[in-house]
Design a protein around this motif. Structure first.
Motif, PDB file in Angstrom:
ATOM      1  N   ALA A  72       0.825  -1.209   0.000  1.00  0.00           N
ATOM      2  CA  ALA A  72       0.000   0.000   0.000  1.00  0.00           C
ATOM      3  C   ALA A  72       0.857   1.256   0.000  1.00  0.00           C
ATOM      4  CB  ALA A  72      -0.937   0.002   1.206  1.00  0.00           C
ATOM      5  N   ARG A  89       1.499   3.817  -3.017  1.00  0.00           N
ATOM      6  CA  ARG A  89       0.643   4.920  -3.424  1.00  0.00           C
ATOM      7  C   ARG A  89       1.429   6.226  -3.362  1.00  0.00           C
ATOM      8  NH1 ARG A  89      -5.194   6.068  -0.687  1.00  0.00           N
ATOM      9  NH2 ARG A  89      -3.970   7.581   0.506  1.00  0.00           N
ATOM     10  N   GLU A 106       3.329  -3.994 -10.272  1.00  0.00           N
ATOM     11  CA  GLU A 106       2.433  -3.971  -9.114  1.00  0.00           C
ATOM     12  C   GLU A 106       2.409  -2.567  -8.512  1.00  0.00           C
ATOM     13  OE1 GLU A 106       1.894  -5.966  -4.649  1.00  0.00           O
ATOM     14  OE2 GLU A 106       3.833  -6.045  -5.679  1.00  0.00           O
ATOM     15  N   ASP A 127       0.512  -0.033 -10.659  1.00  0.00           N
ATOM     16  CA  ASP A 127      -0.951  -0.141 -10.550  1.00  0.00           C
ATOM     17  C   ASP A 127      -1.479   0.554  -9.300  1.00  0.00           C
ATOM     18  OD1 ASP A 127      -1.094  -1.577 -12.901  1.00  0.00           O
ATOM     19  OD2 ASP A 127      -1.141  -3.539 -11.910  1.00  0.00           O
ATOM     20  N   LEU A 128      -0.665   0.625  -8.259  1.00  0.00           N
ATOM     21  CA  LEU A 128      -1.104   1.211  -6.987  1.00  0.00           C
ATOM     22  C   LEU A 128      -0.739   2.690  -6.852  1.00  0.00           C
ATOM     23  CD1 LEU A 128      -0.091  -1.734  -4.636  1.00  0.00           C
ATOM     24  CD2 LEU A 128      -2.412  -1.060  -5.270  1.00  0.00           C
ATOM     25  N   TYR A 129       0.138   3.168  -7.697  1.00  0.00           N
ATOM     26  CA  TYR A 129       0.717   4.499  -7.557  1.00  0.00           C
ATOM     27  C   TYR A 129      -0.341   5.603  -7.478  1.00  0.00           C
ATOM     28  CZ  TYR A 129       3.841   8.449  -8.725  1.00  0.00           C
ATOM     29  OH  TYR A 129       4.538   9.631  -8.725  1.00  0.00           O
ATOM     30  N   SER A 163      -3.696   5.075  -7.073  1.00  0.00           N
ATOM     31  CA  SER A 163      -4.944   4.457  -6.633  1.00  0.00           C
ATOM     32  C   SER A 163      -5.779   5.424  -5.797  1.00  0.00           C
ATOM     33  CB  SER A 163      -4.660   3.169  -5.860  1.00  0.00           C
ATOM     34  OG  SER A 163      -3.739   3.388  -4.816  1.00  0.00           O
ATOM     35  N   ALA A 164      -7.020   5.052  -5.550  1.00  0.00           N
ATOM     36  CA  ALA A 164      -7.988   5.932  -4.888  1.00  0.00           C
ATOM     37  C   ALA A 164      -7.437   6.520  -3.600  1.00  0.00           C
ATOM     38  CB  ALA A 164      -9.269   5.151  -4.602  1.00  0.00           C
ATOM     39  N   ALA A 168      -5.104   8.899  -3.450  1.00  0.00           N
ATOM     40  CA  ALA A 168      -3.736   9.410  -3.569  1.00  0.00           C
ATOM     41  C   ALA A 168      -3.696  10.931  -3.673  1.00  0.00           C
ATOM     42  CB  ALA A 168      -3.049   8.790  -4.781  1.00  0.00           C
TER      43      ALA A 168
END
Length: 282
Positions: free
Chosen positions: A67, A70, A197, A200-202, A204-205, A207
Motif C-alpha cells: 500500500a 501509493r 504492481e 498499478d497502486l501508484y 490508486s484511490a 492518492a
C-alpha cells in the motif's frame, strides 16, 4: 551505491552523477527505475544529479506493505531523501508520473522547495491530466511517420481496453520525437525497469486531493519550470500551460520536435533550457 532508510524502514537506493550544485531527480513510469533518466542529456555536466530509485524499483528494496506504493505515501521518502543529503531547500526535477509525487511534496513541504522542474510531467495532484482525446490529437501529428499505421491501430486496441504487452510496445514511437536506434533501445528497457504492481497502486484511490494541493501551490515561494514536448500528449503543451497558471512564479518551455523524453530528442536544447532556469534561481 548509497542507501538511505525511509521512515518505514524500507531501504532506498540512489545514484549520483555529475558535478555542481545538487539536483534531486524523481523518475516517472510510474515506478520505473531511475536508470532510464541516464544523465539527462548531459545535464550532469552542469549539476550533480541525485537520482532516486523509488521503493520497489531499481536497487531500492521492496516495502513490507504494498500500500505504500501509493503516490502520497512516497512523499515521506522524498523528504527522507532531502534530510539524508542535509539540504535545507532543494532543486527538484520530476519526469512524467513523478510530477504528481513532486507536486505532493511541494504541497506538503513548500518551505523545502527552492525550484521545481517538471519535465513532460503529469499533474493529477492538481486535478489536471491528459485524456484519450489528447492522445489522439498528438498522434494525428505523426501521420507521415512510417510506423504510424501499426502504432495507431495498437492505440485503438488500447483505448478499447487491450492490456496486451504487444500493443503497448507498438505505441512506443509516439513517446519519442524520433523513433531512431537511441529511442528504440531506450524504450526496450521499460518493462524490465518497471515494477508493475507498484505502478498499478501508484495513483490508486485517495492518492490525490487536488483542491488542497492547489491551495498550497498557489502561494508556493519557489520558481517552477514546466518543460513540455511539442509532440507529446501527456501533457499537450497547452495542458502544461494551464498547469503553469496554477503557480505564482512559473514558466513554460515547449521543446520543438520533442516527445515524452526531451533529453533524448535534443540533449543540447534540453540541457540549455534546464540549466538556464536553474542558474537564474541562484
Amino acid at each position: 551505491m548509497p542507501i538511505l532508510s525511509a521512515p518505514d524502514g524500507t531501504e532506498l537506493a540512489y545514484h549520483v552523477t555529475g558535478q555542481g550544485e545538487p539536483l534531486l531527480c524523481l523518475p516517472g513510469g510510474p515506478m520505473r527505475a531511475s536508470a532510464y533518466l541516464g544523465d539527462l542529456g548531459g545535464l550532469s555536466r552542469h549539476r550533480r544529479l541525485f537520482l532516486l530509485d523509488l521503493r520497489g524499483t531499481g536497487d531500492s528494496a521492496v516495502p513490507a506493505d504494498p500500500a505504500t506504493y501509493r503516490c502520497d505515501g512516497q512523499v515521506d521518502d522524498v523528504e527522507a531523501f532531502r534530510a539524508h543529503l542535509g539540504l535545507e531547500r532543494v532543486d527538484l526535477l520530476a519526469h512524467s508520473a513523478a510530477g504528481d509525487l513532486a507536486l505532493l511534496y511541494a504541497a506538503r513541504h513548500p518551505d523545502r522547495v527552492r525550484t521545481l522542474t517538471l519535465v513532460t510531467a503529469r499533474a493529477r495532484a492538481l486535478g489536471v491530466d491528459f485524456t484519450e482525446e489528447h492522445r489522439r490529437e498528438a498522434a494525428a501529428r505523426r501521420k507521415a511517420e512510417p510506423w504510424f499505421e501499426e502504432a495507431y491501430d495498437a492505440y485503438e486496441r488500447i483505448w478499447a481496453g487491450s492490456t496486451a504487452d504487444a500493443d503497448w510496445d507498438a505505441v512506443a514511437p509516439f513517446f519519442y520525437g524520433r523513433w531512431d536506434a537511441t529511442a528504440q533501445a531506450h524504450a526496450g528497457t521499460e518493462a524490465e525497469q518497471t515494477n508493475e504492481e507498484a505502478a498499478d497502486l501508484y495513483a490508486s484511490a485517495g492518492a490525490f486531493e487536488p483542491a488542497v494541493a492547489r491551495a498550497v501551490v498557489a502561494e508556493l515561494d519557489a520558481r517552477v519550470l514546466l518543460l513540455a514536448g511539442e509532440l507529446d500528449s501527456g501533457p499537450l503543451p497547452r495542458v502544461a500551460a494551464a498547469v503553469a497558471e496554477l503557480f505564482p512564479d512559473a514558466e513554460l518551455t515547449v521543446q520543438p520536435g520533442a516527445g515524452h523524453h526531451p533529453w533524448l530528442d535534443d540533449p543540447g536544447r534540453f540541457t540549455a533550457t534546464v540549466t538556464a532556469f536553474l542558474d537564474r534561481a541562484r
